[in-house]
Design an enzyme around this catalytic site. Structure first.
Site, PDB file in Angstrom:
ATOM      1  N   ASN A   1      -6.674   2.777  -1.987  1.00  0.00           N
ATOM      2  CA  ASN A   1      -6.302   1.447  -0.720  1.00  0.00           C
ATOM      3  C   ASN A   1      -7.118   0.140  -2.408  1.00  0.00           C
ATOM      4  O   ASN A   1      -8.351  -0.481  -1.772  1.00  0.00           O
ATOM      5  CB  ASN A   1      -7.772   1.466   0.158  1.00  0.00           C
ATOM      6  CG  ASN A   1      -7.320   1.506   1.430  1.00  0.00           C
ATOM      7  OD1 ASN A   1      -6.216   1.046   1.674  1.00  0.00           O
ATOM      8  ND2 ASN A   1      -7.418   2.887   1.681  1.00  0.00           N
TER       9      ASN A   1
ATOM     10  N   ASP B   1      -3.788   7.827  -1.204  1.00  0.00           N
ATOM     11  CA  ASP B   1      -4.439   5.825  -1.152  1.00  0.00           C
ATOM     12  C   ASP B   1      -5.464   5.727  -1.322  1.00  0.00           C
ATOM     13  O   ASP B   1      -6.586   5.964  -1.021  1.00  0.00           O
ATOM     14  CB  ASP B   1      -3.829   6.009   0.392  1.00  0.00           C
ATOM     15  CG  ASP B   1      -3.936   4.901   0.671  1.00  0.00           C
ATOM     16  OD1 ASP B   1      -4.335   3.881  -0.010  1.00  0.00           O
ATOM     17  OD2 ASP B   1      -4.835   4.835   2.311  1.00  0.00           O
TER      18      ASP B   1
ATOM     19  N   ASP C   1      -0.993   3.280  -4.061  1.00  0.00           N
ATOM     20  CA  ASP C   1      -0.464   4.827  -3.674  1.00  0.00           C
ATOM     21  C   ASP C   1      -1.041   4.873  -5.549  1.00  0.00           C
ATOM     22  O   ASP C   1       0.397   4.750  -5.591  1.00  0.00           O
ATOM     23  CB  ASP C   1       0.335   5.357  -2.166  1.00  0.00           C
ATOM     24  CG  ASP C   1       0.306   4.909  -1.006  1.00  0.00           C
ATOM     25  OD1 ASP C   1      -0.253   5.534  -0.982  1.00  0.00           O
ATOM     26  OD2 ASP C   1       0.807   3.030  -1.480  1.00  0.00           O
TER      27      ASP C   1
ATOM     28  N   GLU D   1      -3.597   9.847   5.695  1.00  0.00           N
ATOM     29  CA  GLU D   1      -4.141   9.890   7.097  1.00  0.00           C
ATOM     30  C   GLU D   1      -3.443   9.981   7.670  1.00  0.00           C
ATOM     31  O   GLU D   1      -2.176   9.670   8.572  1.00  0.00           O
ATOM     32  CB  GLU D   1      -4.095   8.535   6.983  1.00  0.00           C
ATOM     33  CG  GLU D   1      -4.584   7.592   6.540  1.00  0.00           C
ATOM     34  CD  GLU D   1      -4.160   5.890   7.810  1.00  0.00           C
ATOM     35  OE1 GLU D   1      -5.129   5.723   8.475  1.00  0.00           O
ATOM     36  OE2 GLU D   1      -3.817   5.358   7.265  1.00  0.00           O
TER      37      GLU D   1
ATOM     38  N   ASN E   1       0.573   9.137   2.611  1.00  0.00           N
ATOM     39  CA  ASN E   1      -0.236   8.381   3.268  1.00  0.00           C
ATOM     40  C   ASN E   1       1.288   7.887   4.569  1.00  0.00           C
ATOM     41  O   ASN E   1       1.586   7.276   4.575  1.00  0.00           O
ATOM     42  CB  ASN E   1      -0.717   7.049   2.724  1.00  0.00           C
ATOM     43  CG  ASN E   1      -1.499   6.672   4.540  1.00  0.00           C
ATOM     44  OD1 ASN E   1      -1.018   6.965   5.681  1.00  0.00           O
ATOM     45  ND2 ASN E   1      -2.779   6.550   3.946  1.00  0.00           N
TER      46      ASN E   1
ATOM     47  N   ASP F   1       3.126   3.256   7.003  1.00  0.00           N
ATOM     48  CA  ASP F   1       3.530   1.883   6.479  1.00  0.00           C
ATOM     49  C   ASP F   1       3.855   2.385   4.809  1.00  0.00           C
ATOM     50  O   ASP F   1       3.377   0.854   3.743  1.00  0.00           O
ATOM     51  CB  ASP F   1       1.681   0.256   6.562  1.00  0.00           C
ATOM     52  CG  ASP F   1       1.306   1.642   7.134  1.00  0.00           C
ATOM     53  OD1 ASP F   1       1.191   3.170   7.038  1.00  0.00           O
ATOM     54  OD2 ASP F   1      -0.319   0.486   7.344  1.00  0.00           O
ATOM     55  N   HIS F   2       3.436   2.952   4.577  1.00  0.00           N
ATOM     56  CA  HIS F   2       3.085   3.138   2.961  1.00  0.00           C
ATOM     57  C   HIS F   2       4.843   4.057   2.499  1.00  0.00           C
ATOM     58  O   HIS F   2       4.972   4.926   3.596  1.00  0.00           O
ATOM     59  CB  HIS F   2       2.001   4.421   2.457  1.00  0.00           C
ATOM     60  CG  HIS F   2       1.070   4.015   2.983  1.00  0.00           C
ATOM     61  ND1 HIS F   2       0.193   3.395   1.802  1.00  0.00           N
ATOM     62  CD2 HIS F   2      -0.289   3.564   3.920  1.00  0.00           C
ATOM     63  CE1 HIS F   2      -1.053   2.752   2.048  1.00  0.00           C
ATOM     64  NE2 HIS F   2      -1.200   3.532   3.602  1.00  0.00           N
TER      65      HIS F   2
END
Length: 260
Positions: A151, A149, A221, A38, A11, A250-251
């Protein structure tokens, strides 16, 4: 590595911002197949030429500002599917393609905002639709990798504090974890867990409160491999290095290595 195929999921949280990071990482790690989430780019702005210059063919489905998914591969992806068949959704969250002898499904799973909200209900409906589709995909394409991802942190080993990330929390709620288990029950395996029983390894850290430096993360992930690929799965990891770079996503990328 020779005689292995490296498949990765990342991501990037805006490909427009993170393209230099992606280019650097592709040169460093030399993966064979990469799923991006993303991307946040309309298709007309996707950096197809820049990635082709590094030896990658791309298929992608994007939209402005939000969502967006892509598959990059050293050989041209075929049999491309965008979206979940039969599930109407304007959000660009799903792309699938065949690369060599592998079927790749790349998912950017709905976040869900908070338990009990409309977005949470949408997440559960979305996951149910994915389940129905993957049940067909795994029959048609036994050598299946489902990445993305998700989530969802699979269990308490995958969160920095189970008291905070609990049965009532978004990303770790009972219903979300049950939906992930239902996907695994189709004949899929969390590749990381095939090789590592330990906790404390994460793929996402909040930008706030020095989350990365303090390792306040979640492992959300995932690279799932089918029964037919389980014996070929020779390694899996999370590559923390890009998260240390300036202006990072952030990933961090999640990777799986498959024997050829």
């Amino acid at each position: 590595m020779e005689n292995t195929t490296t498949v990765a999921s990342w991501n990037v949280n805006s490909l427009n911002v993170r393209l230099p990071h992606l280019e650097e990482w592709l040169k460093l790690r030399q993966p064979d197949i990469v799923g991006l989430q993303e991307t946040k780019l309309e298709d007309s702005r996707f950096p197809d030429d820049a990635l082709a210059a590094l030896g990658y063919r791309s298929v992608f489905a994007g939209q402005k500002t939000y969502n967006g998914v892509a598959i990059l591969a050293r050989e041209a992806p075929a049999e491309v599917q965008v979206g979940i068949p039969g599930f109407e959704d304007e959000q660009k969250r799903v792309i699938a393609a065949t690369v060599g002898d592998l079927r790749i499904v790349n998912l950017y799973v709905v976040n869900g905002q908070d338990v009990g909200t409309d977005k949470y209900d949408y997440k559960l409906r979305w996951l149910e639709a994915v389940h129905g589709w993957l049940a067909q995909e795994i029959r048609a394409h036994p050598r299946l990798v489902v990445m993305g991802d998700f989530n969802i942190a699979p269990d308490d080993r995958d969160v920095h504090d189970p008291a905070v990330w609990n049965d009532a929390s978004i990303l770790t709620s009972t219903a979300e974890r049950a939906a992930l288990r239902r996907l695994l029950e189709l004949g899929l395996h969390d590749s990381y867990r095939l090789h590592h029983a330990d906790g404390g390894v994460f793929s996402w850290w909040d930008y706030r409160a020095a989350g990365f430096r303090r390792n306040l993360g979640l492992r959300i992930d995932l690279c799932l491999v089918s029964d037919a690929l389980r014996e070929r799965c020779v390694g899996a990891e999370v590559d923390r290095e890009p998260r240390t770079w300036e202006r990072p996503s952030d990933h961090a990328p999640a990777l799986v290595r498959l024997a050829r």
